[in-house]
Design a protein around this motif. Structure first.
Motif, PDB file in Angstrom:
ATOM      1  N   ILE A  50      11.329  15.061   9.814  1.00  0.00           N
ATOM      2  CA  ILE A  50      11.016  13.663   9.498  1.00  0.00           C
ATOM      3  C   ILE A  50      11.777  12.721  10.426  1.00  0.00           C
ATOM      4  O   ILE A  50      11.220  11.748  10.952  1.00  0.00           O
ATOM      5  N   ILE A  51      13.058  13.010  10.632  1.00  0.00           N
ATOM      6  CA  ILE A  51      13.858  12.174  11.532  1.00  0.00           C
ATOM      7  C   ILE A  51      13.266  12.191  12.937  1.00  0.00           C
ATOM      8  O   ILE A  51      13.112  11.140  13.580  1.00  0.00           O
ATOM      9  N   PRO A  92       0.818  -1.218   0.000  1.00  0.00           N
ATOM     10  CA  PRO A  92       0.000   0.000   0.000  1.00  0.00           C
ATOM     11  C   PRO A  92       0.851   1.267   0.000  1.00  0.00           C
ATOM     12  O   PRO A  92       1.975   1.282   0.509  1.00  0.00           O
ATOM     13  N   ILE A  93       0.284   2.314  -0.586  1.00  0.00           N
ATOM     14  CA  ILE A  93       0.923   3.631  -0.626  1.00  0.00           C
ATOM     15  C   ILE A  93      -0.002   4.613   0.085  1.00  0.00           C
ATOM     16  O   ILE A  93      -1.174   4.751  -0.279  1.00  0.00           O
ATOM     17  N   TYR A  94       0.529   5.297   1.095  1.00  0.00           N
ATOM     18  CA  TYR A  94      -0.254   6.231   1.898  1.00  0.00           C
ATOM     19  C   TYR A  94       0.356   7.630   1.827  1.00  0.00           C
ATOM     20  O   TYR A  94       1.534   7.782   1.478  1.00  0.00           O
ATOM     21  N   PRO A  95      -0.409   8.649   2.193  1.00  0.00           N
ATOM     22  CA  PRO A  95       0.190   9.984   2.313  1.00  0.00           C
ATOM     23  C   PRO A  95       1.231   9.997   3.433  1.00  0.00           C
ATOM     24  O   PRO A  95       1.069   9.314   4.450  1.00  0.00           O
ATOM     25  N   GLN A  96       2.271  10.771   3.256  1.00  0.00           N
ATOM     26  CA  GLN A  96       3.314  10.829   4.279  1.00  0.00           C
ATOM     27  C   GLN A  96       2.773  11.349   5.611  1.00  0.00           C
ATOM     28  O   GLN A  96       3.299  11.013   6.679  1.00  0.00           O
ATOM     29  N   GLU A  97       1.704  12.133   5.559  1.00  0.00           N
ATOM     30  CA  GLU A  97       1.113  12.662   6.793  1.00  0.00           C
ATOM     31  C   GLU A  97       0.613  11.557   7.716  1.00  0.00           C
ATOM     32  O   GLU A  97       0.400  11.776   8.914  1.00  0.00           O
ATOM     33  N   LYS A  98       0.441  10.359   7.179  1.00  0.00           N
ATOM     34  CA  LYS A  98      -0.049   9.225   7.967  1.00  0.00           C
ATOM     35  C   LYS A  98       1.087   8.419   8.601  1.00  0.00           C
ATOM     36  O   LYS A  98       0.850   7.326   9.122  1.00  0.00           O
ATOM     37  N   LEU A  99       2.307   8.940   8.581  1.00  0.00           N
ATOM     38  CA  LEU A  99       3.461   8.144   9.011  1.00  0.00           C
ATOM     39  C   LEU A  99       3.299   7.600  10.425  1.00  0.00           C
ATOM     40  O   LEU A  99       3.526   6.410  10.674  1.00  0.00           O
ATOM     41  N   LYS A 100       2.928   8.440  11.372  1.00  0.00           N
ATOM     42  CA  LYS A 100       2.797   7.963  12.755  1.00  0.00           C
ATOM     43  C   LYS A 100       1.763   6.847  12.862  1.00  0.00           C
ATOM     44  O   LYS A 100       1.970   5.857  13.573  1.00  0.00           O
ATOM     45  N   GLU A 133      10.220  12.800  13.828  1.00  0.00           N
ATOM     46  CA  GLU A 133       8.933  12.094  13.854  1.00  0.00           C
ATOM     47  C   GLU A 133       9.145  10.588  13.963  1.00  0.00           C
ATOM     48  O   GLU A 133       8.444   9.902  14.711  1.00  0.00           O
ATOM     49  N   ALA A 134      10.134  10.078  13.230  1.00  0.00           N
ATOM     50  CA  ALA A 134      10.430   8.646  13.304  1.00  0.00           C
ATOM     51  C   ALA A 134      10.953   8.273  14.689  1.00  0.00           C
ATOM     52  O   ALA A 134      10.462   7.324  15.322  1.00  0.00           O
ATOM     53  N   LEU A 135      11.926   9.014  15.174  1.00  0.00           N
ATOM     54  CA  LEU A 135      12.529   8.683  16.465  1.00  0.00           C
ATOM     55  C   LEU A 135      11.529   8.834  17.604  1.00  0.00           C
ATOM     56  O   LEU A 135      11.515   8.028  18.546  1.00  0.00           O
ATOM     57  N   ALA A 136      10.677   9.854  17.526  1.00  0.00           N
ATOM     58  CA  ALA A 136       9.663  10.047  18.567  1.00  0.00           C
ATOM     59  C   ALA A 136       8.649   8.913  18.586  1.00  0.00           C
ATOM     60  O   ALA A 136       8.006   8.659  19.613  1.00  0.00           O
ATOM     61  N   SER A 137       8.528   8.220  17.453  1.00  0.00           N
ATOM     62  CA  SER A 137       7.631   7.063  17.388  1.00  0.00           C
ATOM     63  C   SER A 137       8.323   5.778  17.820  1.00  0.00           C
ATOM     64  O   SER A 137       7.716   4.701  17.781  1.00  0.00           O
ATOM     65  N   PHE A 180      17.076  21.038   5.130  1.00  0.00           N
ATOM     66  CA  PHE A 180      17.561  20.369   6.342  1.00  0.00           C
ATOM     67  C   PHE A 180      16.514  20.433   7.453  1.00  0.00           C
ATOM     68  O   PHE A 180      16.392  19.498   8.256  1.00  0.00           O
ATOM     69  N   ASP A 181      15.751  21.519   7.504  1.00  0.00           N
ATOM     70  CA  ASP A 181      14.687  21.606   8.508  1.00  0.00           C
ATOM     71  C   ASP A 181      13.632  20.534   8.275  1.00  0.00           C
ATOM     72  O   ASP A 181      13.167  19.883   9.221  1.00  0.00           O
ATOM     73  N   GLU A 182      13.237  20.356   7.025  1.00  0.00           N
ATOM     74  CA  GLU A 182      12.232  19.332   6.705  1.00  0.00           C
ATOM     75  C   GLU A 182      12.766  17.939   7.008  1.00  0.00           C
ATOM     76  O   GLU A 182      12.050  17.095   7.566  1.00  0.00           O
ATOM     77  N   LEU A 183      14.023  17.701   6.647  1.00  0.00           N
ATOM     78  CA  LEU A 183      14.638  16.410   6.949  1.00  0.00           C
ATOM     79  C   LEU A 183      14.674  16.166   8.451  1.00  0.00           C
ATOM     80  O   LEU A 183      14.354  15.073   8.931  1.00  0.00           O
TER      81      LEU A 183
END
Length: 223
Positions: free
Chosen positions: A96-97, A62-70, A99-103, A90-93
């Motif tokens: 994302i990092i 499946p392919i989802y919007p990135q906003e659904k990452l969490k 968001e991943a680590l916080a999860s 770099f701010d956007e990157l």
């Protein structure tokens, strides 16, 4: 035997599929539970086809919007987030990092050694750090110069994940009839038409191992 590591690949309908093909497809150590999509509109809520995904994905991916990452991380017990697209500050990157680590999961960018393809033909690569920097104009100038010197270049475009992915496994554009066959978008036509007007074949697709094989068969030099 340990369980496969569960992966979500963040992409934009291009490098994400290439990273999957090169590193994760048919790899028993991993299961890609989802792609996410951004930048290219209309790619969300469809599937990377089973026919392209390999033996571990009989239903496709499946392919989802990135906003659904969490939500994806929680729902699929994801172990690692893999970033596979560019055009990020770099701010956007950093967001994302975080968001991943916080999860609670790991974050990774797969490097060139794992994803680059070797070619038996000379390659001239035109790259840039941002969209709109002039890659297309530069590429066309180089192609015309190669033609003037007696070479037949084959042009390989970066992927654009529009339309039917199965049909676009390997896209070879030689003439205007091919433009109709692949039901190309206006954006794609604008890129391809200048080449076919001067008799140069343009290739793109989803599986760049196969795209490269075709380009090597067609051209003296790959641009």
């Amino acid at each position: 035997m340990r369980n496969p590591k569960r992966i979500v690949i963040l992409g934009a309908g291009g490098r994400d599929f290439h990273v999957f093909n090169m590193v994760f497809k048919d790899n028993p150590d991993y299961r890609v539970v989802a792609f996410t999509s951004t930048q290219i509109p209309g790619q969300e809520y469809r599937r990377y086809p089973a026919s392209l995904a390999g033996r571990y994905y009989p239903q496709g991916i499946p392919i989802y919007p990135q906003e659904k990452l969490k939500t994806i991380i929680r729902a699929h017990a994801v172990d690692e987030v893999v970033l596979a697209y560019s055009d990020l500050t770099f701010d956007e990157l950093g967001r994302i990092i975080c968001e991943a680590l916080a999860s609670g999961v790991s974050f990774k960018i797969v490097g060139p050694r794992e994803t680059m393809l070797d070619s038996i033909k000379p390659v001239i690569a035109i790259t840039a750090v941002k969209t709109g920097a002039g890659k297309s104009t530069t590429s066309r100038t180089i192609v015309r110069e190669l033609l003037a010197r007696g070479f037949m270049p084959a042009v390989v475009r970066h992927p654009m994940a529009y339309g039917n992915l199965e049909k676009r496994k390997v896209v070879i554009i030689r003439n205007s009839r091919d433009l109709e066959e692949y039901d190309l978008t206006l954006e794609e036509r604008e890129e391809f038409e200048p080449y076919i007007e001067i008799g140069v074949t343009v290739l793109a697709g989803v599986d760049y191992r196969l795209v490269l094989l075709e380009a090597e068969r067609i051209g003296d030099i790959i641009v």
